[in-house]
Design a protein around this motif. Structure first.
Motif, PDB file in Angstrom:
ATOM      1  N   PHE A  78       0.914  -1.226  -0.011  1.00 37.40           N
ATOM      2  CA  PHE A  78      -0.043  -0.083   0.087  1.00 37.40           C
ATOM      3  C   PHE A  78       0.779   1.325   0.148  1.00 37.40           C
ATOM      4  O   PHE A  78       1.763   1.270   0.964  1.00 37.40           O
ATOM      5  N   ILE A  79       0.598   1.987  -0.909  1.00 38.99           N
ATOM      6  CA  ILE A  79       1.533   3.326  -1.156  1.00 38.99           C
ATOM      7  C   ILE A  79       0.378   4.488  -1.394  1.00 38.99           C
ATOM      8  O   ILE A  79      -0.444   4.652  -1.812  1.00 38.99           O
ATOM      9  N   SER A  80       0.811   5.529  -0.185  1.00 40.90           N
ATOM     10  CA  SER A  80      -0.117   6.732  -0.280  1.00 40.90           C
ATOM     11  C   SER A  80       0.766   7.902  -0.292  1.00 40.90           C
ATOM     12  O   SER A  80       1.945   7.825  -0.564  1.00 40.90           O
ATOM     13  N   LYS A  81       0.280   9.295  -0.195  1.00 33.66           N
ATOM     14  CA  LYS A  81       1.013  10.396  -0.522  1.00 33.66           C
ATOM     15  C   LYS A  81       2.287  10.655   0.711  1.00 33.66           C
ATOM     16  O   LYS A  81       2.985  10.986   0.469  1.00 33.66           O
ATOM     17  N   ARG A  82       1.782   9.920   1.880  1.00 35.45           N
ATOM     18  CA  ARG A  82       2.745  10.161   2.908  1.00 35.45           C
ATOM     19  C   ARG A  82       3.536   8.998   3.474  1.00 35.45           C
ATOM     20  O   ARG A  82       4.420   9.360   3.971  1.00 35.45           O
ATOM     21  N   PHE A  83       3.014   7.778   3.258  1.00 35.07           N
ATOM     22  CA  PHE A  83       3.753   6.529   3.634  1.00 35.07           C
ATOM     23  C   PHE A  83       3.734   5.536   2.865  1.00 35.07           C
ATOM     24  O   PHE A  83       2.785   5.325   1.941  1.00 35.07           O
ATOM     25  N   VAL A  84       4.501   4.469   3.150  1.00 35.12           N
ATOM     26  CA  VAL A  84       4.561   3.124   2.271  1.00 35.12           C
ATOM     27  C   VAL A  84       4.539   2.003   3.394  1.00 35.12           C
ATOM     28  O   VAL A  84       5.023   2.191   4.403  1.00 35.12           O
TER      29      VAL A  84
ATOM     30  N   GLY B 124       6.542  -0.852   7.635  1.00 34.65           N
ATOM     31  CA  GLY B 124       5.784   0.505   7.181  1.00 34.65           C
ATOM     32  C   GLY B 124       6.819   1.558   7.308  1.00 34.65           C
ATOM     33  O   GLY B 124       7.392   1.574   8.448  1.00 34.65           O
ATOM     34  N   THR B 125       6.756   2.565   6.754  1.00 35.49           N
ATOM     35  CA  THR B 125       7.516   3.920   7.094  1.00 35.49           C
ATOM     36  C   THR B 125       6.675   4.871   8.005  1.00 35.49           C
ATOM     37  O   THR B 125       7.479   5.859   8.629  1.00 35.49           O
ATOM     38  N   ASN B 126       5.758   4.237   8.547  1.00 36.74           N
ATOM     39  CA  ASN B 126       5.135   5.062   9.785  1.00 36.74           C
ATOM     40  C   ASN B 126       5.649   4.662  11.190  1.00 36.74           C
ATOM     41  O   ASN B 126       5.392   5.297  12.161  1.00 36.74           O
TER      42      ASN B 126
ATOM     43  N   ARG C 157       9.469   9.648   3.705  1.00 34.32           N
ATOM     44  CA  ARG C 157       8.752   8.203   3.789  1.00 34.32           C
ATOM     45  C   ARG C 157       7.821   7.685   2.653  1.00 34.32           C
ATOM     46  O   ARG C 157       7.238   6.678   2.827  1.00 34.32           O
ATOM     47  N   CYS C 158       8.021   8.391   1.568  1.00 31.82           N
ATOM     48  CA  CYS C 158       7.309   7.767   0.523  1.00 31.82           C
ATOM     49  C   CYS C 158       7.981   7.862  -0.990  1.00 31.82           C
ATOM     50  O   CYS C 158       7.324   7.884  -2.081  1.00 31.82           O
ATOM     51  N   ASP C 159       9.407   7.939  -0.904  1.00 33.25           N
ATOM     52  CA  ASP C 159      10.063   8.080  -2.171  1.00 33.25           C
ATOM     53  C   ASP C 159      10.694   6.396  -2.286  1.00 33.25           C
ATOM     54  O   ASP C 159      10.508   5.618  -1.632  1.00 33.25           O
ATOM     55  N   ILE C 160      11.441   6.399  -3.538  1.00 37.66           N
ATOM     56  CA  ILE C 160      11.823   5.132  -3.987  1.00 37.66           C
ATOM     57  C   ILE C 160      12.763   4.434  -3.029  1.00 37.66           C
ATOM     58  O   ILE C 160      12.809   3.351  -2.787  1.00 37.66           O
ATOM     59  N   PRO C 161      13.896   5.186  -2.227  1.00 33.04           N
ATOM     60  CA  PRO C 161      14.665   4.618  -1.257  1.00 33.04           C
ATOM     61  C   PRO C 161      13.903   4.069  -0.293  1.00 33.04           C
ATOM     62  O   PRO C 161      14.286   3.090   0.653  1.00 33.04           O
ATOM     63  N   ALA C 162      12.792   4.789   0.300  1.00 37.82           N
ATOM     64  CA  ALA C 162      11.946   4.160   1.360  1.00 37.82           C
ATOM     65  C   ALA C 162      11.304   2.874   0.913  1.00 37.82           C
ATOM     66  O   ALA C 162      11.076   2.132   1.899  1.00 37.82           O
ATOM     67  N   CYS C 163      10.908   2.964  -0.253  1.00 37.43           N
ATOM     68  CA  CYS C 163      10.344   1.620  -0.855  1.00 37.43           C
ATOM     69  C   CYS C 163      11.406   0.382  -0.736  1.00 37.43           C
ATOM     70  O   CYS C 163      10.684  -0.689  -0.316  1.00 37.43           O
ATOM     71  N   MET C 164      12.542   0.779  -1.043  1.00 36.71           N
ATOM     72  CA  MET C 164      13.554  -0.346  -1.167  1.00 36.71           C
ATOM     73  C   MET C 164      13.818  -0.738   0.272  1.00 36.71           C
ATOM     74  O   MET C 164      14.020  -1.908   0.481  1.00 36.71           O
ATOM     75  N   ALA C 165      13.816   0.210   1.049  1.00 36.95           N
ATOM     76  CA  ALA C 165      14.035   0.040   2.736  1.00 36.95           C
ATOM     77  C   ALA C 165      13.033  -0.781   3.322  1.00 36.95           C
ATOM     78  O   ALA C 165      13.240  -1.986   4.071  1.00 36.95           O
ATOM     79  N   ILE C 166      11.617  -0.730   2.964  1.00 36.72           N
ATOM     80  CA  ILE C 166      10.562  -1.360   3.326  1.00 36.72           C
ATOM     81  C   ILE C 166      10.648  -2.754   2.866  1.00 36.72           C
ATOM     82  O   ILE C 166      10.267  -3.948   3.399  1.00 36.72           O
ATOM     83  N   GLY C 167      11.075  -3.010   1.592  1.00 37.55           N
ATOM     84  CA  GLY C 167      11.116  -4.290   0.877  1.00 37.55           C
ATOM     85  C   GLY C 167      12.308  -5.256   1.757  1.00 37.55           C
ATOM     86  O   GLY C 167      12.123  -6.329   1.998  1.00 37.55           O
ATOM     87  N   ARG C 168      13.503  -4.391   2.000  1.00 36.78           N
ATOM     88  CA  ARG C 168      14.578  -5.174   2.840  1.00 36.78           C
ATOM     89  C   ARG C 168      14.069  -5.433   4.104  1.00 36.78           C
ATOM     90  O   ARG C 168      14.357  -6.471   4.628  1.00 36.78           O
ATOM     91  N   MET C 169      13.413  -4.513   4.895  1.00 40.93           N
ATOM     92  CA  MET C 169      13.048  -4.929   6.388  1.00 40.93           C
ATOM     93  C   MET C 169      11.934  -6.199   6.145  1.00 40.93           C
ATOM     94  O   MET C 169      11.854  -6.909   6.975  1.00 40.93           O
ATOM     95  N   LEU C 170      10.953  -6.059   5.329  1.00 37.94           N
ATOM     96  CA  LEU C 170       9.916  -7.050   5.262  1.00 37.94           C
ATOM     97  C   LEU C 170      10.740  -8.336   4.670  1.00 37.94           C
ATOM     98  O   LEU C 170      10.120  -9.627   5.337  1.00 37.94           O
ATOM     99  N   ALA C 171      11.600  -8.428   3.932  1.00 36.57           N
ATOM    100  CA  ALA C 171      12.266  -9.611   3.704  1.00 36.57           C
ATOM    101  C   ALA C 171      12.984 -10.252   4.909  1.00 36.57           C
ATOM    102  O   ALA C 171      12.958 -11.511   5.246  1.00 36.57           O
TER     103      ALA C 171
END
Length: 195
Positions: free
Chosen positions: A101-107, A124-126, A137-151
Protein backbone atom coordinates in the motif's frame (compact mmCIF):
# COMPACT_ATOMS: atom_id res chain seq x y z
CA UNK A 1 -78.53 12.06 16.98
CA UNK A 2 -77.89 10.76 13.45
CA UNK A 3 -78.18 7.28 12.02
CA UNK A 4 -75.05 5.13 12.70
CA UNK A 5 -73.91 4.49 9.13
CA UNK A 6 -70.61 3.02 10.31
CA UNK A 7 -72.31 0.21 12.21
CA UNK A 8 -74.64 -0.58 9.29
CA UNK A 9 -71.75 -0.65 6.82
CA UNK A 10 -69.81 -2.97 9.10
CA UNK A 11 -72.76 -5.37 9.28
CA UNK A 12 -73.09 -5.38 5.47
CA UNK A 13 -69.36 -6.05 5.07
CA UNK A 14 -69.53 -8.88 7.63
CA UNK A 15 -72.35 -10.45 5.61
CA UNK A 16 -70.29 -10.03 2.44
CA UNK A 17 -67.30 -11.75 3.97
CA UNK A 18 -69.32 -14.63 5.40
CA UNK A 19 -71.29 -15.09 2.13
CA UNK A 20 -74.78 -14.60 3.63
CA UNK A 21 -77.64 -13.34 1.50
CA UNK A 22 -78.64 -9.66 1.67
CA UNK A 23 -82.16 -8.42 1.00
CA UNK A 24 -82.43 -5.97 -1.88
CA UNK A 25 -84.71 -2.92 -2.38
CA UNK A 26 -87.71 -5.02 -3.62
CA UNK A 27 -87.25 -7.69 -0.93
CA UNK A 28 -85.47 -10.25 -3.17
CA UNK A 29 -82.49 -12.14 -1.77
CA UNK A 30 -79.11 -11.10 -3.29
CA UNK A 31 -76.00 -13.24 -3.16
CA UNK A 32 -72.94 -11.01 -2.82
CA UNK A 33 -70.23 -11.13 -5.45
CA UNK A 34 -67.00 -11.26 -3.50
CA UNK A 35 -63.63 -10.40 -5.06
CA UNK A 36 -60.82 -10.44 -2.52
CA UNK A 37 -57.94 -10.60 -5.00
CA UNK A 38 -57.26 -6.89 -5.08
CA UNK A 39 -59.45 -5.59 -2.25
CA UNK A 40 -59.39 -5.73 1.50
CA UNK A 41 -61.38 -4.42 4.44
CA UNK A 42 -59.82 -2.03 6.91
CA UNK A 43 -61.76 -0.17 9.65
CA UNK A 44 -65.09 -0.67 7.93
CA UNK A 45 -64.13 0.49 4.43
CA UNK A 46 -63.03 -1.33 1.29
CA UNK A 47 -59.45 -0.59 0.34
CA UNK A 48 -58.08 -1.28 -3.13
CA UNK A 49 -54.57 -2.73 -3.23
CA UNK A 50 -52.08 -0.69 -5.28
CA UNK A 51 -51.00 -2.17 -8.58
CA UNK A 52 -47.60 -1.69 -10.11
CA UNK A 53 -46.90 -0.25 -13.53
CA UNK A 54 -46.34 -3.73 -15.01
CA UNK A 55 -49.60 -5.16 -13.61
CA UNK A 56 -47.75 -7.21 -10.99
CA UNK A 57 -47.70 -6.35 -7.31
CA UNK A 58 -44.37 -5.00 -6.17
CA UNK A 59 -42.50 -7.16 -3.72
CA UNK A 60 -39.97 -5.77 -1.31
CA UNK A 61 -36.38 -6.90 -1.54
CA UNK A 62 -34.98 -7.99 1.84
CA UNK A 63 -31.51 -6.59 1.24
CA UNK A 64 -32.18 -3.13 -0.14
CA UNK A 65 -35.88 -2.58 0.75
CA UNK A 66 -36.62 -1.44 -2.81
CA UNK A 67 -39.49 -2.76 -4.90
CA UNK A 68 -38.56 -5.19 -7.65
CA UNK A 69 -40.52 -7.14 -10.23
CA UNK A 70 -38.02 -9.88 -11.05
CA UNK A 71 -37.32 -13.27 -9.52
CA UNK A 72 -34.26 -13.74 -7.40
CA UNK A 73 -31.72 -16.19 -8.76
CA UNK A 74 -31.29 -19.40 -6.84
CA UNK A 75 -28.05 -19.85 -4.95
CA UNK A 76 -25.95 -22.80 -5.93
CA UNK A 77 -25.85 -25.65 -3.42
CA UNK A 78 -22.19 -26.33 -4.23
CA UNK A 79 -20.30 -23.05 -4.86
CA UNK A 80 -17.01 -24.92 -5.53
CA UNK A 81 -18.58 -26.96 -8.33
CA UNK A 82 -17.43 -24.78 -11.25
CA UNK A 83 -13.96 -23.95 -9.92
CA UNK A 84 -10.95 -25.55 -11.50
CA UNK A 85 -8.46 -27.62 -9.53
CA UNK A 86 -5.94 -24.79 -9.60
CA UNK A 87 -8.49 -22.30 -8.27
CA UNK A 88 -9.39 -24.63 -5.41
CA UNK A 89 -5.81 -25.44 -4.40
CA UNK A 90 -3.94 -22.18 -5.01
CA UNK A 91 -4.56 -21.03 -1.43
CA UNK A 92 -2.67 -24.09 -0.16
CA UNK A 93 0.02 -24.29 -2.86
CA UNK A 94 0.92 -20.58 -2.57
CA UNK A 95 -0.23 -19.73 0.95
CA UNK A 96 1.43 -16.32 1.40
CA UNK A 97 0.39 -13.15 -0.41
CA UNK A 98 2.16 -9.82 -0.59
CA UNK A 99 0.15 -6.64 -0.12
CA UNK A 100 1.73 -3.26 -0.86
CA UNK A 101 0.00 0.00 0.00
CA UNK A 102 1.47 3.32 -1.11
CA UNK A 103 -0.07 6.66 -0.22
CA UNK A 104 1.17 10.24 -0.54
CA UNK A 105 2.57 10.15 3.01
CA UNK A 106 3.81 6.62 3.70
CA UNK A 107 4.49 3.12 2.33
CA UNK A 108 3.49 -0.16 3.95
CA UNK A 109 3.79 -3.80 2.93
CA UNK A 110 2.72 -7.06 4.53
CA UNK A 111 2.82 -10.81 3.99
CA UNK A 112 -0.48 -12.54 4.80
CA UNK A 113 -1.36 -16.23 5.08
CA UNK A 114 -4.30 -16.88 2.77
CA UNK A 115 -6.03 -19.65 4.69
CA UNK A 116 -5.79 -18.24 8.23
CA UNK A 117 -5.76 -14.54 7.13
CA UNK A 118 -2.99 -13.77 9.62
CA UNK A 119 -0.21 -11.31 8.85
CA UNK A 120 3.16 -13.01 9.08
CA UNK A 121 5.39 -9.98 8.49
CA UNK A 122 4.62 -6.26 8.34
CA UNK A 123 6.81 -3.27 7.52
CA UNK A 124 5.91 0.38 7.07
CA UNK A 125 7.46 3.82 7.05
CA UNK A 126 5.11 5.04 9.80
CA UNK A 127 6.95 3.14 12.55
CA UNK A 128 9.14 5.21 14.88
CA UNK A 129 12.45 3.46 14.14
CA UNK A 130 12.04 3.93 10.38
CA UNK A 131 10.89 7.57 10.63
CA UNK A 132 14.14 8.58 12.27
CA UNK A 133 16.38 6.93 9.66
CA UNK A 134 14.64 7.86 6.39
CA UNK A 135 14.75 11.32 4.88
CA UNK A 136 11.39 10.87 3.10
CA UNK A 137 8.70 8.30 3.90
CA UNK A 138 7.29 7.85 0.40
CA UNK A 139 10.10 7.95 -2.16
CA UNK A 140 11.91 5.11 -3.97
CA UNK A 141 14.70 4.65 -1.34
CA UNK A 142 11.99 4.33 1.34
CA UNK A 143 10.25 1.66 -0.77
CA UNK A 144 13.50 -0.27 -1.11
CA UNK A 145 14.10 -0.03 2.65
CA UNK A 146 10.59 -1.37 3.33
CA UNK A 147 11.24 -4.31 0.98
CA UNK A 148 14.51 -5.09 2.77
CA UNK A 149 12.89 -4.91 6.24
CA UNK A 150 9.94 -7.06 5.14
CA UNK A 151 12.30 -9.69 3.69
CA UNK A 152 14.23 -9.88 7.00
CA UNK A 153 11.03 -10.25 9.03
CA UNK A 154 9.67 -12.87 6.63
CA UNK A 155 12.85 -14.93 6.97
CA UNK A 156 12.49 -14.78 10.75
CA UNK A 157 8.97 -16.20 10.34
CA UNK A 158 10.37 -18.93 8.03
CA UNK A 159 8.60 -17.62 4.91
CA UNK A 160 10.59 -17.66 1.65
CA UNK A 161 7.90 -17.53 -1.07
CA UNK A 162 4.98 -15.22 -1.75
CA UNK A 163 2.63 -14.30 -4.56
CA UNK A 164 1.68 -10.76 -5.56
CA UNK A 165 -1.31 -9.56 -7.58
CA UNK A 166 -1.61 -5.79 -8.00
CA UNK A 167 -4.87 -4.13 -7.00
CA UNK A 168 -7.34 -3.05 -9.67
CA UNK A 169 -6.04 0.51 -10.13
CA UNK A 170 -2.37 -0.14 -9.32
CA UNK A 171 0.22 -0.45 -12.07
CA UNK A 172 3.29 -2.58 -11.54
CA UNK A 173 5.81 0.21 -11.91
CA UNK A 174 7.64 2.82 -9.88
CA UNK A 175 7.34 2.48 -6.10
CA UNK A 176 5.45 -0.83 -6.13
CA UNK A 177 8.04 -2.36 -8.41
CA UNK A 178 10.80 -1.04 -6.09
CA UNK A 179 9.24 -2.80 -3.07
CA UNK A 180 8.81 -6.11 -4.90
CA UNK A 181 12.30 -5.95 -6.48
CA UNK A 182 13.84 -5.25 -3.07
CA UNK A 183 12.06 -8.31 -1.65
CA UNK A 184 13.38 -10.47 -4.51
CA UNK A 185 16.93 -9.12 -4.08
CA UNK A 186 16.86 -9.98 -0.37
CA UNK A 187 15.98 -13.65 -0.85
CA UNK A 188 12.17 -13.84 -1.01
CA UNK A 189 10.80 -15.58 -4.11
CA UNK A 190 7.85 -13.50 -5.28
CA UNK A 191 5.54 -14.75 -8.05
CA UNK A 192 3.90 -11.80 -9.78
CA UNK A 193 0.47 -12.26 -11.41
CA UNK A 194 -0.37 -9.45 -13.84
CA UNK A 195 -3.75 -9.38 -15.59
Amino acid sequence: MGFPYGIMLKQVIDKLLTGKAISGANGEKLRPFLCLGSRGVHNGRVVHAPRSFFGVEDYMDDDTSRPYTYQKAKKSKNPDKHLSFKQRTVAYMEPFTLDVFISKRFVSASLTHRVTCKQVAVAGTNSKDVKAVLRSRCDIPACMAIGRMLADRAKEADVYTASYTPRDKDKFEGKIRAVVQSLIDNGIDVKIYLD
